[in-house]
Design an enzyme around this catalytic site. Structure first.
Site, short mmCIF file in Angstrom:
data_model
loop_
_atom_site.label_atom_id
_atom_site.label_comp_id
_atom_site.label_asym_id
_atom_site.label_seq_id
_atom_site.Cartn_x
_atom_site.Cartn_y
_atom_site.Cartn_z
N HIS A 24 -19.57 7.21 0.03
CA HIS A 24 -18.73 7.92 -0.94
C HIS A 24 -18.21 6.96 -2.00
O HIS A 24 -18.53 5.77 -2.00
CB HIS A 24 -17.60 8.68 -0.23
CG HIS A 24 -16.64 7.83 0.55
ND1 HIS A 24 -15.87 6.85 -0.05
CD2 HIS A 24 -16.33 7.79 1.87
CE1 HIS A 24 -15.11 6.27 0.86
NE2 HIS A 24 -15.39 6.81 2.05
N HIS A 27 -16.91 3.39 -0.94
CA HIS A 27 -17.98 2.46 -0.58
C HIS A 27 -18.73 2.02 -1.83
O HIS A 27 -19.06 0.85 -2.01
CB HIS A 27 -18.98 3.12 0.36
CG HIS A 27 -18.36 3.73 1.59
ND1 HIS A 27 -18.67 4.99 2.02
CD2 HIS A 27 -17.45 3.26 2.46
CE1 HIS A 27 -17.98 5.27 3.11
NE2 HIS A 27 -17.23 4.23 3.40
N CYS A 132 -4.70 3.93 18.90
CA CYS A 132 -5.17 4.97 17.98
C CYS A 132 -6.69 4.93 17.98
O CYS A 132 -7.28 3.90 17.65
CB CYS A 132 -4.65 4.75 16.57
SG CYS A 132 -5.42 5.89 15.39
N CYS A 135 -8.20 4.35 14.37
CA CYS A 135 -8.21 2.96 13.88
C CYS A 135 -8.91 2.03 14.85
O CYS A 135 -9.18 0.88 14.51
CB CYS A 135 -6.80 2.43 13.70
SG CYS A 135 -5.79 3.36 12.57
N CYS A 149 0.44 7.23 14.75
CA CYS A 149 -0.25 6.19 13.99
C CYS A 149 0.17 6.27 12.53
O CYS A 149 0.10 7.34 11.93
CB CYS A 149 -1.76 6.41 14.12
SG CYS A 149 -2.69 5.52 12.85
N HIS A 152 -3.02 7.45 10.42
CA HIS A 152 -3.61 8.78 10.61
C HIS A 152 -2.57 9.88 10.87
O HIS A 152 -2.91 11.05 10.88
CB HIS A 152 -4.58 8.76 11.80
CG HIS A 152 -5.82 7.96 11.55
ND1 HIS A 152 -5.85 6.60 11.72
CD2 HIS A 152 -7.04 8.34 11.10
CE1 HIS A 152 -7.08 6.17 11.41
NE2 HIS A 152 -7.80 7.19 11.03
N LYS A 311 -5.05 14.75 -14.49
CA LYS A 311 -5.09 16.12 -14.98
C LYS A 311 -5.72 17.03 -13.94
O LYS A 311 -6.75 16.70 -13.38
CB LYS A 311 -5.93 16.18 -16.25
CG LYS A 311 -5.31 15.43 -17.39
CD LYS A 311 -6.26 15.45 -18.57
CE LYS A 311 -5.84 14.41 -19.58
NZ LYS A 311 -6.89 14.11 -20.52
N LYS A 314 -9.92 19.36 -14.48
CA LYS A 314 -11.30 19.17 -14.02
C LYS A 314 -11.38 17.99 -13.07
O LYS A 314 -12.16 17.07 -13.27
CB LYS A 314 -12.20 18.93 -15.22
CG LYS A 314 -12.14 20.04 -16.24
CD LYS A 314 -13.49 20.53 -16.63
CE LYS A 314 -13.36 21.78 -17.46
NZ LYS A 314 -14.36 21.88 -18.49
N1 MSP Z 1 -16.53 -0.88 9.07
C1 MSP Z 1 -15.30 -1.31 8.51
C2 MSP Z 1 -15.46 -2.62 7.79
C3 MSP Z 1 -15.99 -3.72 8.63
S1 MSP Z 1 -16.26 -5.18 7.69
C4 MSP Z 1 -16.62 -6.33 8.82
C5 MSP Z 1 -14.79 -0.25 7.53
N2 MSP Z 1 -15.72 0.58 7.02
S2 MSP Z 1 -15.42 1.77 5.98
O1 MSP Z 1 -16.64 2.55 5.90
O2 MSP Z 1 -14.24 2.47 6.31
O3 MSP Z 1 -15.26 1.07 4.59
C6 MSP Z 1 -14.03 0.56 4.18
C7 MSP Z 1 -14.21 -0.02 2.81
O4 MSP Z 1 -14.74 0.97 1.91
C8 MSP Z 1 -12.90 -0.45 2.14
O5 MSP Z 1 -12.49 -1.73 2.54
C9 MSP Z 1 -13.29 -0.41 0.70
O6 MSP Z 1 -14.09 -1.52 0.43
C10 MSP Z 1 -14.12 0.85 0.63
N3 MSP Z 1 -13.31 2.03 0.40
C11 MSP Z 1 -13.25 3.16 1.18
N4 MSP Z 1 -12.43 4.05 0.57
C12 MSP Z 1 -11.95 3.53 -0.58
C13 MSP Z 1 -11.21 4.04 -1.67
N5 MSP Z 1 -10.68 5.25 -1.66
N6 MSP Z 1 -11.07 3.24 -2.76
C14 MSP Z 1 -11.67 2.03 -2.86
N7 MSP Z 1 -12.39 1.54 -1.87
C15 MSP Z 1 -12.31 2.13 -0.61
O7 MSP Z 1 -13.62 -0.24 7.23
#
Ligand code: MSP
Length: 653
Positions: A24, A27, A132, A135, A149, A152, A311, A314
C-alpha cells in the site's frame, strides 16, 4: 564541483514488509524514497546496493493465513509476489529482494543465534506479561493504556511462558552513550531523542523465542527445536543475511556502509534491539577500534502518511486506493508528489487533490511548459546556427546551476528529498524566466541577432540537458525523455550535470527534438471521483469563478447531529473505529479514522456532527454510511461538538 568518487560504497535497506496483505501507500513511499536515494548515489558514481524484501514469519502471518484457510507459505508466496510486481510496476531499482522464508536467510539467523547462545548472550527463563498479538510483543505496565495496547486499542492477553531471552539489558549504558556521542547515527534528530527517551527506563531483556505449542510458523532455534525465533529477531537479521552473512564477500564490502530507511513506527526495534543484537554478535565496531565494521546501523527515519485530513471532496479512502493512483496519474507524478510533499521525518496528509495540484502546477506548468517551449524554439531555429563553431553559453545560468547542484547535494546528504526538489524547481523557474526575458522568438525575427539567438538556444539546450540529469533520481521516466529530446546519449552522471561543459556544437542543436505534453494537465472537475467521495463540489461549471461554492451547493450537504451509541476498533486497522450512531430514529454505521485520537469507550454517548448524505464506502471491509466531522492540525485531531445539547438528527447549517 564533482560528487563522483568511485570509492564510495552505499548500502541502503528498506524495512521488509509484512505479507499479510498487499502493498500500500506506506510501503510504496518508503520504497520510492529508497529508490530515489539509490538512483542519486549511483548517479554520483557510488557503488550502491539497495535491498528490500518481505517479512514472512510470526503470529500475524500465521493468523492471517488461518483466517483465509490456507497454509502460511501459500499466503507468503502470493503476497511476496504482489510486492515484487508492485515494485516492478513502480520501476524500483533494488539490487536484491529478500524473503525471510528463504534458506539463505534461515541459515544466517540460526548461525547468529547459535553464536550468541554459545557466548552466553542468550539464556532460558520464564516471563509473564501482557502481550499484544497485533504488535507481537509484550507491553510493560507503563506502556499500557486503559488496559489496552496503545497501538491497537485492543485488550492485551496475559501470557506466562518459558522462553529464551537475549541479555539486552546489559547494553543499555553502552547504547545511551553511543547515541549521545554520535548525533548523526539517527536522523532526523528528534528520533534520536525518542530513543534516548526509551533508554531513560530500564531496558528489559528481550524474549527471542516462541514455543511451538503456540506458534510453528518461524525459524526453529538451532539449540532447542521446541521453539521458533521471535519474528523481530528473525526479521532484523535480513539486513545481514542478504549480504551472505558475516564473513561473506558482499558483507565485507557493503555492511560498513549500511543505512536503514524506516518509518517511525518501527524505530524501537531498529534503534534499540538491533544495535544491541549487533553489538552482542560482534557486528559493530567499538569506538576505539575504528575498523571495518560500522559504528552503528545508521537510521534514517520518516514520518507517516495520513489520509483524508485535507479536503473532503475527493479524498482517497484507504492506503491501497492511494497507491492505485500511480495507475491513474503515472509513476513519475506519484513519485514527485510523495517526495516533494512530505518533509522527510514529518507526517503528511495524502489527498488526491493535493497530488493533482502539484501535478498541474509543478510538473505540467513549470517543468512541462519549459521543456515544451524550449525544445519547440530550438527545433524551429537550430538551423540558423552557423556550422563549425563552438556554442557560447550565458554565464548567468551557469552560476544558477552551480548553486542549485550544491543545494541538491546538501539536501540529499540529509535525505531531505523535499528540499532537493525545491532546489531543482528553483532552477526550472530561473530557466523559465530566462526564456521570458531573452524572448528568443523576437531574436529569431531579427537577422542581426542570430549570434545572440544561437547563444540563447544553446543555453536552453544545455539547461535541459543538466535538468534531465538532475531529475533522473526523482522522475526517471520523464527525465530520460528530456535527455532523449536534447539528444544526450552520454552516460548519465551527476558530474556531467555541470552547466556549460564544452560538448555542444551547432550540429548538436539540430539534433534537439520537440517534446510537448510531458505532463498533461489534469482537470479534476471532469474526472470520476474515487470511493467514498461526497458530491460537495458540483460538476464542472457550477463552481463560481473564485473557486468558492454557492449557498445552493453548500445546501447539498446534509449535516446532522448524531449520537454515538457504540464504538469499536476496526480489526487490523490502527486508525479506524467502527461507530454505530443514532440519527433521529435511524441507526447507522460510520467508519471514522480517529482511533489514534479517541479510545472507543470515550465516544459512546457523545454527540458528533456527521455528513449524512455521503455516498457509502467500504473501509477495511466495513461498510461506512456517512462521515464524522473533525478538525485537524498536524498530528492533532478534534471532533466537532455542540456547545449545548440538541437531539440527534438535528440539522446543522
Ligand atoms: N515487518 C516489519 C518491518 C521489519 S524490518 C526488519 C513491518 N512491516 S510493515 O509491513 O508493517 O511495514 C512498516 C513500514 O511500512 C513502515 O516502517 C514504513 O516504512 C511503511 N509504512 C507503512 N504505513 C505507512 C504510512 N502510513 N506512512 C508512511 N510509511 C508507512 O513493520
Amino acid at each position: 564541483m564533482s560528487s563522483r568518487s568511485p570509492e564510495r560504497v552505499f548500502y541502503l535497506t528498506t524495512p521488509i514488509y509484512y505479507i499479510n496483505g498487499p502493498p500500500h501507500l506506506g510501503h510504496a513511499y518508503t520504497t520510492i524514497v529508497a529508490d530515489a536515494m539509490a538512483r542519486y548515489r549511483r548517479l554520483a558514481g557510488d557503488d550502491v546496493r539497495l535491498l528490500t524484501g518481505t517479512d514472512e514469519h510470526g503470529d500475524k502471518i500465521a493468523q492471517a493465513a488461518a483466517r483465509g484457510g490456507e497454509p502460511p507459505q501459500a499466503l507468503a508466496d502470493r503476497n511476496a509476489q504482489a510486492f515484487r510486481d508492485e515494485w516492478d510496476a513502480l520501476g524500483i531499482t533494488h539490487d536484491d529482494f529478500i524473503r525471510t522464508t528463504e534458506p539463505r536467510h534461515a541459515r544466517v539467523v540460526q548461525d547468529i543465534l547459535q553464536a550468541l547462545f554459545d557466548k552466553g548472550e542468550i539464556y532460558f527463563g520464564k516471563y509473564g506479561g501482557s502481550y499484544c498479538f497485533g504488535c507481537e510483543r509484550f507491553y510493560t505496565d507503563k506502556e499500557i493504556v486503559d488496559g489496552k495496547c496503545p497501538d491497537h486499542q485492543t485488550p492485551l492477553t496475559y501470557i506466562e511462558e518459558e522462553n529464551y531471552f537475549f541479555r539486552m539489558s546489559v547494553y543499555q549504558e553502552w547504547l545511551r552513550g553511543y547515541l549521545e556521542r554520535h548525533p548523526d547515527v539517527v536522523q532526523p534528530d528528534r528520533y534520536r531523542n525518542e530513543l534516548l527517551g526509551f533508554l531513560r527506563e530500564p531496558l528489559q531483556d528481550l524474549s527471542i523465542s516462541r514455543p511451538t505449542s503456540r506458534l510453528q510458523w518461524g525459524i526453529p532455534l538451532p539449540f532447542d527445536d521446541r521453539f521458533v525465533t521471535y519474528v523481530w529477531f528473525d526479521a532484523l537479521l535480513n539486513y545481514v543475511s542478504a549480504l551472505g552473512g558475516p564473513g561473506a564477500e558482499d558483507f565485507r564490502r557493503y555492511w560498513p556502509h549500511v543505512h536503514h530507511l524506516i518509518g517511525k513506527d518501527i524505530l524501537k526495534p531498529h534503534g534499540i534491539y538491533w544495535p544491541c543484537m549487533l553489538k552482542a554478535a560482534g557486528l559493530l565496531r567499538d569506538d576505539e577500534a575504528r575498523a571495518e565494521l560500522p559504528g552503528f546501523a545508521r537510521l534514517r527515519v520518516h514520518g507517516y502518511w495520513t489520509l483524508g485530513g485535507g479536503k473532503i471532496s475527493k479524498s482517497v479512502g484507504n492506503v491501497v486506493e492511494a497507491l492505485a493512483l500511480t495507475r491513474k496519474y503515472g509513476n513519475d507524478a506519484f513519485r514527485y508528489f510523495v517526495l516533494r510533499e512530505m518533509p522527510f521525518g514529518q507526517d503528511a496528509n495524502f489527498t488526491e487533490d493535493a497530488l493533482v495540484e502539484r501535478l498541474n502546477a509543478d510538473l505540467a506548468n513549470d517543468l512541462g511548459n519549459l521543456v515544451s517551449r524550449a525544445t519547440t524554439l530550438i527545433a524551429a531555429h537550430a538551423a540558423k546556427a552557423p556550422a563549425g563553431r563552438v556554442l557560447t553559453r550565458d554565464p548567468g545560468l551557469e552560476g544558477a546551476f552551480r548553486k542549485g547542484r550544491a543545494a541538491v547535494d546538501a539536501a540529499m546528504a540529509e535525505f531531505a528529498f523535499h528540499r532537493a526538489l525545491a532546489a531543482i524547481w528553483e532552477l526550472i523557474t530561473v530557466v523559465n524566466q530566462y526564456v521570458d526575458s531573452q524572448q528568443p522568438w523576437a531574436l529569431a525575427k531579427d537577422p542581426g541577432q542570430t549570434d545572440r539567438l544561437v547563444t540563447v538556444l544553446g543555453s536552453l539546450a544545455e539547461a535541459l540537458r543538466c535538468l534531465g540529469l538532475l531529475l533522473l533520481p526523482f522522475v526517471p521516466e520523464s527525465a530520460a525523455r528530456i535527455r532523449a529530446a536534447v539528444g544526450d546519449r552520454t552516460e548519465a552522471t551527476l558530474a556531467a550535470a555541470d552547466f556549460g561543459r564544452p560538448w555542444r556544437s551547432p550540429e548538436d542543436l539540430t539534433a534537439v527534438q520537440r517534446l510537448t505534453g510531458l505532463f498533461p494537465r489534469v482537470d479534476r472537475t471532469a474526472d470520476t471521483p474515487t470511493a467514498g467521495t461526497p458530491a460537495a463540489t458540483g460538476p464542472a461549471g457550477t463552481a463560481t469563478p473564485t473557486g468558492r461554492i454557492s449557498i445552493d451547493e453548500f445546501k447539498r450537504l446534509d449535516l446532522r447531529v448524531a449520537e454515538v451509541v457504540a464504538a469499536e476498533p476496526v480489526p487490523k486497522s490502527k486508525k479506524l473505529l467502527k461507530l454505530t450512531i443514532r440519527l433521529g430514529d435511524e441507526s447507522r454505521t460510520i467508519v471514522a479514522g480517529i482511533a489514534e485520537h479517541y479510545p472507543p469507550d470515550a465516544l459512546v454517548g457523545r454527540k458528533v456532527v456527521v455528513v449524512a448524505n455521503l455516498e457509502p464506502a467500504t473501509l477495511m471491509g466495513v461498510a461506512s454510511n456517512g462521515m464524522v466531522l473533525a478538525g485537524s492540525a498536524g498530528d492533532a485531531l478534534a471532533l466537532l461538538a455542540l456547545d449545548r445539547d440538541l437531539p440527534s438528527g438535528a440539522k446543522v447549517r
